[in-house]
Scaffold this active site. Structure first.
Site, PDB file in Angstrom:
ATOM      1  N   ASP A 232       0.840  -1.196   0.000  1.00 31.06           N
ATOM      2  CA  ASP A 232       0.000   0.000   0.000  1.00 31.06           C
ATOM      3  C   ASP A 232       0.874   1.243   0.000  1.00 31.06           C
ATOM      4  OD1 ASP A 232      -2.287   1.544   0.125  1.00 31.06           O
ATOM      5  OD2 ASP A 232      -2.366   1.492   2.314  1.00 31.06           O
TER       6      ASP A 232
ATOM      7  N   GLY B 211      -2.759   4.453 -10.449  1.00 26.70           N
ATOM      8  CA  GLY B 211      -3.437   5.648  -9.973  1.00 26.70           C
ATOM      9  C   GLY B 211      -2.691   6.395  -8.891  1.00 26.70           C
TER      10      GLY B 211
ATOM     11  N   CYS C 116      -7.935  12.184  -1.887  1.00 23.46           N
ATOM     12  CA  CYS C 116      -6.486  12.282  -2.080  1.00 23.46           C
ATOM     13  C   CYS C 116      -6.108  13.663  -2.598  1.00 23.46           C
ATOM     14  CB  CYS C 116      -6.013  11.206  -3.055  1.00 23.46           C
ATOM     15  SG  CYS C 116      -4.223  11.155  -3.251  1.00 23.46           S
TER      16      CYS C 116
ATOM     17  N   ARG D 271       2.617   4.902   4.119  1.00 22.49           N
ATOM     18  CA  ARG D 271       2.091   4.892   2.759  1.00 22.49           C
ATOM     19  C   ARG D 271       2.607   6.088   1.965  1.00 22.49           C
ATOM     20  NH1 ARG D 271      -2.115   3.491  -0.724  1.00 22.49           N
ATOM     21  NH2 ARG D 271      -3.236   5.219  -1.680  1.00 22.49           N
TER      22      ARG D 271
END
EC number: 1.1.1.205
Length: 503
Positions: free
Chosen positions: A261, A312, A319, A418
């Site tokens: 991730d 993406g 986001c 992440r």
């Protein structure tokens, strides 16, 4: 010198599908939405195939155990979020794998000298109403009886009642031997009108319990995504920091597939992580990687050994990577570019690596576009966050029921792993927001409605499978005026009358 792309990048909203010939068999009920999840050699089949092309995002506000169970019932898969302790993530995975296994290892057990209060506490913790009574209070102790709600005292305040005084004793139970097949166990349940059938060994030790509710549920959910033991499939997110500790725990808990991730997967840290997994587990543990937005990123992760690759950066509704860092690409353009490289890789190597479009889905028809452009499946966050099964609370705002939804790059998630490139230094700014989304009800009804649209559009394109859609689709760019033309215009829509303001 920097490399410049002369063509602007595009979103799904800038494309439409042009209808193809619809033959008489092109009806939604004939459409097959199955799709591969992990890579496979030409001429072979993927070891894991989804029954619908939808997976839920690796997010605190999306993919908990309830979401994983609900989505697996419909044929998709969830990736349990990794922005939590290793122990709690593994526990979530374990809960999903044991929720409906046909033969379920009991997680609600008491000893005969315990009390009704203990039974209530266990039932509240596990949400299960059938409590096994064993000699030592363990899942595999000698079975002495069962306690269900029918055994509760009339006066529920009598919490000190001994379990031995309220349970249905073993002598009155219908049981089956551990050699009994699931079909045989279900037949016993049906004929004896039972809610639960304990499965025991030769020494009366409890091995499993088969529940009527699982049989009833399986008759309704014909599309369930299960393993060879009839357990729901579930995925889990990992990072590039504690993978040496996290991966073994998730594998032990039963995770069927893992996914690294990261907001930017074009990183040597991901290669190191995949390499470690391959060295320790070979190809037995399936692991996806990402996210990337061009063919070069795909090729890097493909060569590193990824089982699927996510596309993406910055396209998710919560986001803000693009506005914070200036990194990303329009989702449609990214999918088109990566798919072209994936197809080239397949021609060169004979290895087909599924790609996942992650982000940028606003309307249901965007799902069809992503699939038509070559994505094998779609990862969704906001879409699933709206449902009853997402792990966030419902709130009422200005009379409307909403659910909380926050990004993994937000301060609330505090999942800096992440949003960095590895190493010890962590970022000090946010790449996600904390927000609300309108509550939409149960997952099942919404997924069914969305996929009915996908199937209908596929029929308009003359396609009955996703590969057919990808080979037959005719896709066109649209102008901003065309986008306006495509919706209701020059009328006052009745349910929006209060919002009407004359020009």
């Amino acid at each position: 010198m920097a490399k410049y792309y002369n063509e602007p990048c595009h979103t799904f909203n800038e494309y439409l599908l042009i209808p193809g010939l619809s033959t008489v068999d092109c009806i939604p009920s004939n459409v097959n939405l199955s799709t591969p999840l992990v890579k496979f050699q030409k001429g072979q089949q993927s070891e894991i195939n989804l029954k619908i092309p939808l997976v839920s995002a690796i997010m605190q506000s999306v993919s908990g155990e309830k979401m994983a169970i609900a989505l697996a019932r419909e044929g998709g898969i969830s990736f349990i979020f990794g922005s939590q302790s290793i122990e709690s993530q593994a526990a979530m995975v374990h809960a999903v794998k044991n929720f409906k296994a046909g033969f379920v290892v009991s997680d609600s057990n008491v000893k005969p000298d315990q009390t009704f209060a203990d039974v209530l506490a266990i039932s509240q913790r596990t949400t299960h109403n059938t409590v096994a009574v064993t000699d030592d209070g363990t899942p595999h102790g000698v079975l002495l009886g069962l306690v269900t709600q029918r055994d509760y005292p009339i006066d529920l305040t009598q919490t000190e009642t001994k379990v031995s005084d309220m349970m249905t004793p073993f002598s009155k139970l219908v049981t089956a031997h551990q050699d009994t097949k699931l079909s045989e166990a279900n037949k016993i349940i049906w004929e004896k009108k039972l809610n639960a059938l304990p499965i025991i060994d030769d020494d009366q030790h409890l091995r499993y319990i088969v529940f009527r509710k699982d049989y009833d549920r399986s008759q309704v959910c014909h599309n369930e995504l299960v393993d060879s033991q009839k357990r729901y499939l579930v995925g889990a997110g990992i990072n590039t920091r504690d993978f040496r500790e996290r991966v073994p725990a998730l594998v032990e808990a039963g995770a069927d597939v893992l996914c690294i991730d990261s907001s930017d997967g074009f990183s040597e840290w991901q290669k190191i992580t995949i390499g470690w997994i391959r060295e320790k587990y070979g190809d037995k543990v399936k692991v996806g990687a990402g996210n990337i937005v061009d063919g070069e990123g795909f090729r890097y992760l493909a060569d590193a050994g990824a089982d699927f690759i996510k596309i993406g950066i910055g396209g998710g509704s919560i986001c803000i990577t693009r506005e914070q860092k200036g990194i990303g690409r329009g989702q449609a353009t990214a999918v088109i570019d990566v798919v072209a490289e994936r197809n080239k890789y397949f021609e060169e190597t004979g290895i087909y690596i599924p790609v996942c479009s992650d982000g940028g889905i606003v309307y249901d028809y965007h799902m069809t576009l992503a699939l038509a452009m070559g994505a094998d499946f779609i990862m969704l966050g906001r879409y699933f966050a709206r449902f009853e099964e997402s792990p966030t609370r419902k709130v009422t705002i200005n009379g409307s029921v909403m659910k909380e939804y926050w990004g993994e790059g937000s301060s609330r998630a505090r999942n800096w792993q992440r949003y960095d490139l590895g190493g010890k230094q962590k970022l000090s700014f946010e790449e996600g927001v904390d927000s609300y989304v309108p509550y939409a009800g149960k997952l099942k009804d919404n997924v069914e409605a969305s996929l009915n649209k996908v199937k209908s559009t596929m029929c308009n394109c003359g396609a009955l499978t996703i590969p057919q859609l990808q080979s037959k689709a005719k896709i066109t760019l649209v102008s901003s005026v065309s986008i306006v033309e495509g919706g209701a215009h020059d009328v006052i829509v009745k349910d929006r009358i209060n919002d009407y303001h004359p020009k």
